[in-house]
Scaffold this active site. Structure first.
Site, PDB file in Angstrom:
ATOM      1  N   GLY A 138       0.838  -1.201   0.000  1.00  0.00           N
ATOM      2  CA  GLY A 138       0.000   0.000   0.000  1.00  0.00           C
ATOM      3  C   GLY A 138       0.869   1.246   0.000  1.00  0.00           C
ATOM      4  CB  ALA A 142      10.124   4.357   5.009  1.00  0.00           C
ATOM      5  CE  LYS A 193       4.941   0.652  -5.407  1.00  0.00           C
ATOM      6  NZ  LYS A 193       5.847   1.558  -4.718  1.00  0.00           N
ATOM      7  CG  ASP A 246       2.256   1.553  -3.294  1.00  0.00           C
ATOM      8  OD1 ASP A 246       2.799   2.640  -3.019  1.00  0.00           O
ATOM      9  OD2 ASP A 246       2.777   0.443  -3.065  1.00  0.00           O
ATOM     10  CD  GLU A 283      12.648  -3.820  -5.288  1.00  0.00           C
ATOM     11  OE1 GLU A 283      13.025  -4.416  -6.311  1.00  0.00           O
ATOM     12  OE2 GLU A 283      12.791  -4.275  -4.142  1.00  0.00           O
TER      13      GLU A 283
HETATM   14  N1  LIG Z   1      11.334   2.875   1.286  1.00  0.00           N
HETATM   15  C1  LIG Z   1      10.014   2.803   1.405  1.00  0.00           C
HETATM   16  O1  LIG Z   1       9.389   3.804   1.758  1.00  0.00           O
HETATM   17  C2  LIG Z   1       9.300   1.507   1.123  1.00  0.00           C
HETATM   18  C3  LIG Z   1       7.948   1.412   1.455  1.00  0.00           C
HETATM   19  C4  LIG Z   1       7.268   0.241   1.186  1.00  0.00           C
HETATM   20  C5  LIG Z   1       7.928  -0.838   0.603  1.00  0.00           C
HETATM   21  N2  LIG Z   1       9.242  -0.713   0.289  1.00  0.00           N
HETATM   22  C6  LIG Z   1       9.877  -1.888  -0.313  1.00  0.00           C
HETATM   23  O2  LIG Z   1      10.710  -2.485   0.683  1.00  0.00           O
HETATM   24  C7  LIG Z   1      11.873  -3.062   0.079  1.00  0.00           C
HETATM   25  C8  LIG Z   1      13.099  -2.450   0.738  1.00  0.00           C
HETATM   26  O3  LIG Z   1      13.061  -1.070   0.471  1.00  0.00           O
HETATM   27  P1  LIG Z   1      13.938  -0.025   1.267  1.00  0.00           P
HETATM   28  O4  LIG Z   1      13.494   1.310   0.830  1.00  0.00           O
HETATM   29  O5  LIG Z   1      13.955  -0.305   2.727  1.00  0.00           O
HETATM   30  O6  LIG Z   1      15.363  -0.348   0.605  1.00  0.00           O
HETATM   31  P2  LIG Z   1      16.813   0.025   1.134  1.00  0.00           P
HETATM   32  O7  LIG Z   1      17.728  -0.111  -0.010  1.00  0.00           O
HETATM   33  O8  LIG Z   1      16.762   1.326   1.889  1.00  0.00           O
HETATM   34  O9  LIG Z   1      17.095  -1.133   2.221  1.00  0.00           O
HETATM   35  C9  LIG Z   1      17.222  -2.498   1.953  1.00  0.00           C
HETATM   36  C10 LIG Z   1      18.237  -3.013   2.968  1.00  0.00           C
HETATM   37  O10 LIG Z   1      18.255  -4.441   2.967  1.00  0.00           O
HETATM   38  C11 LIG Z   1      19.584  -4.820   3.272  1.00  0.00           C
HETATM   39  N3  LIG Z   1      19.732  -6.249   2.949  1.00  0.00           N
HETATM   40  C12 LIG Z   1      19.851  -6.839   1.732  1.00  0.00           C
HETATM   41  N4  LIG Z   1      19.900  -8.185   1.875  1.00  0.00           N
HETATM   42  C13 LIG Z   1      19.806  -8.449   3.201  1.00  0.00           C
HETATM   43  C14 LIG Z   1      19.775  -9.646   3.981  1.00  0.00           C
HETATM   44  N5  LIG Z   1      19.869 -10.839   3.422  1.00  0.00           N
HETATM   45  N6  LIG Z   1      19.677  -9.538   5.332  1.00  0.00           N
HETATM   46  C15 LIG Z   1      19.590  -8.320   5.914  1.00  0.00           C
HETATM   47  N7  LIG Z   1      19.616  -7.154   5.227  1.00  0.00           N
HETATM   48  C16 LIG Z   1      19.696  -7.219   3.889  1.00  0.00           C
HETATM   49  C17 LIG Z   1      20.427  -3.859   2.460  1.00  0.00           C
HETATM   50  O11 LIG Z   1      21.763  -3.785   2.931  1.00  0.00           O
HETATM   51  C18 LIG Z   1      19.664  -2.552   2.663  1.00  0.00           C
HETATM   52  O12 LIG Z   1      20.143  -1.806   3.755  1.00  0.00           O
HETATM   53  C19 LIG Z   1      11.774  -2.741  -1.418  1.00  0.00           C
HETATM   54  O13 LIG Z   1      11.248  -3.853  -2.089  1.00  0.00           O
HETATM   55  C20 LIG Z   1      10.798  -1.573  -1.479  1.00  0.00           C
HETATM   56  O14 LIG Z   1      10.071  -1.540  -2.693  1.00  0.00           O
HETATM   57  C21 LIG Z   1       9.936   0.417   0.544  1.00  0.00           C
END
Ligand SMILES: NC(=O)c1ccc[n+]([C@@H]2O[C@H](COP(=O)([O-])OP(=O)(O)OC[C@H]3O[C@@H](n4cnc5c(N)ncnc54)[C@H](O)[C@@H]3O)[C@@H](O)[C@H]2O)c1
Length: 334
Positions: A138, A142, A193, A246, A283
């Protein structure tokens, strides 16, 4: 109170960990990047991803692959790593938990698996047999959720009891979490999206105006719905938080990395430079490529997704992609 392990200490994982801890759960946050884990542990901050965010003192931080203790006996695992890392992360954690009852696995990652175009729910189901998978999706920047601003999400699972547990773990008066049983629809909405947001960023970057943006969002939603239905989801889900909600956020909010990719394409910036400058996962870049293959294989008409993939991965000039979209045969709206 339950034990929750959050995998991925980036923007979304660290904020979800903070919410669960504030709701009284015993939370471990596992981040593979040592420097980031150290900053989370010592400074209780994630300056790179969520400026101003404070990680509660109660959240235990685990660094690198040193998460065995955190996942060993938790009742819930939240996966918030880039979508391309979900399968390997799940397989490893499942092996580390061998013998224990499979937990609820909450997937906060949005994307499609590169090889087969599987949804994140399918990937987790295959990697961790028996896991009670719940997709949390949704409109959710963050950074806004970290500030306690109002938002609404959806927790989707075929296991209604597991969805209700997730609703209670993260939901509150500011973060309203609805439930759904349409896991496929929610997965497809969250993944696609991002692709449409790249197209919209590009459209805005070219200065095509509000009408064009609205048309692109609407036609993007139509192709997302077609793919979701073909994969076994419900088109109506795409009108909900994980689809339209979203989509609107990602297409119009400047915090969206995918929108930023589109804006940069319109400026003529090289994709590699944009990705390096953003420093985080966008992504939609990978998803465009995977979704194009999937659409071709399943016989689903997805013109916007295909043009985005051609620009990102085949070197097609963005203006040529616009011309080709505008030159398509026109018929009844569907
Ligand atoms: N940023 C947002 O506002 C948001 C909101 C909803 C959904 N998402 C989704 O969440 C996912 C992550 O997004 P994000 O913004 O947090 O990305 P990000 O790049 O800020 O963080 C991802 C983190 O995961 C870590 N990582 C990778 N493999 C790992 C493992 N095996 N164990 C532990 N840590 C590991 C990386 O080092 C990195 O710090 C994406 O698919 C994104 O689409 C993000």
């Amino acid at each position: 109170m339950s034990r929750v392990a959050v995998l991925g200490g980036g923007a979304w994982g660290s904020v979800l960990a903070a919410i669960a801890a504030r709701h009284g759960h015993d939370v471990a946050l596992c981040e593979i990047d040592h420097a980031l884990a150290l900053a989370l542990e010592r400074e209780r901050a994630n300056k790179r991803s969520v400026p101003g965010f404070q990680l509660p003192a109660e959240v235990a931080v685990f660094s690198g692959n040193d998460r065995r203790a955190a996942v060993a006996d938790c009742e819930m695992v939240v996966v918030a790593v880039p979508s391309g890392d979900v399968a390997s992360t799940m397989r490893t954690v499942a092996a580390e938990r061998a013998g224990a009852a499979p937990p609820i696995v909450v997937c906060a990652s949005k994307g499609l698996e590169p090889e087969r175009g599987s949804t994140m729910a399918e990937v987790i189901g295959r990697s961790w047999p028996g896991a009670r998978v719940v997709m949390l999706s949704g409109p959710s920047f963050a950074a806004e959720i970290a500030r306690g601003l109002p938002a609404a999400l959806v927790a989707a699972s075929t296991d209604a009891a597991a969805a209700a547990v997730v609703q209670a773990c993260f939901g509150g008066d500011r973060l309203r979490i609805y439930t759904s049983s349409d896991v496929t629809g929610v997965c497809v909405g969250g993944a696609l999206k991002n692709v449409i947001a790249i197209a919209v960023g590009c459209c805005d970057g070219f200065g095509f105006g509000d009408n064009a943006r609205a048309a692109l969002i609407t036609r993007g939603l139509a192709e997302m719905g077609r793919l979701a239905e073909r994969m076994g989801g419900q088109a109506l889900t795409l009108a909900g938080l994980a689809g339209l909600g979203d989509l609107v956020l990602t297409c119009t909010g400047d915090l969206s990395r995918n929108r930023q990719v589109g804006l940069a394409l319109a400026r003529g910036e090289a994709l590699a430079d944009t990705i390096e400058r953003l420093g985080h996962v966008a992504e939609g870049v990978m998803t465009a490529h995977i979704a194009r293959d999937l659409a071709e294989r399943l016989g689903v008409d997805m013109p916007i997704t295909c043009e985005v993939a051609a620009v990102l991965h085949d070197g097609k000039p963005p203006r040529a992609a616009v011309s080709d979209l505008l030159a398509r045969d026109i018929g009844a709206e569907r």
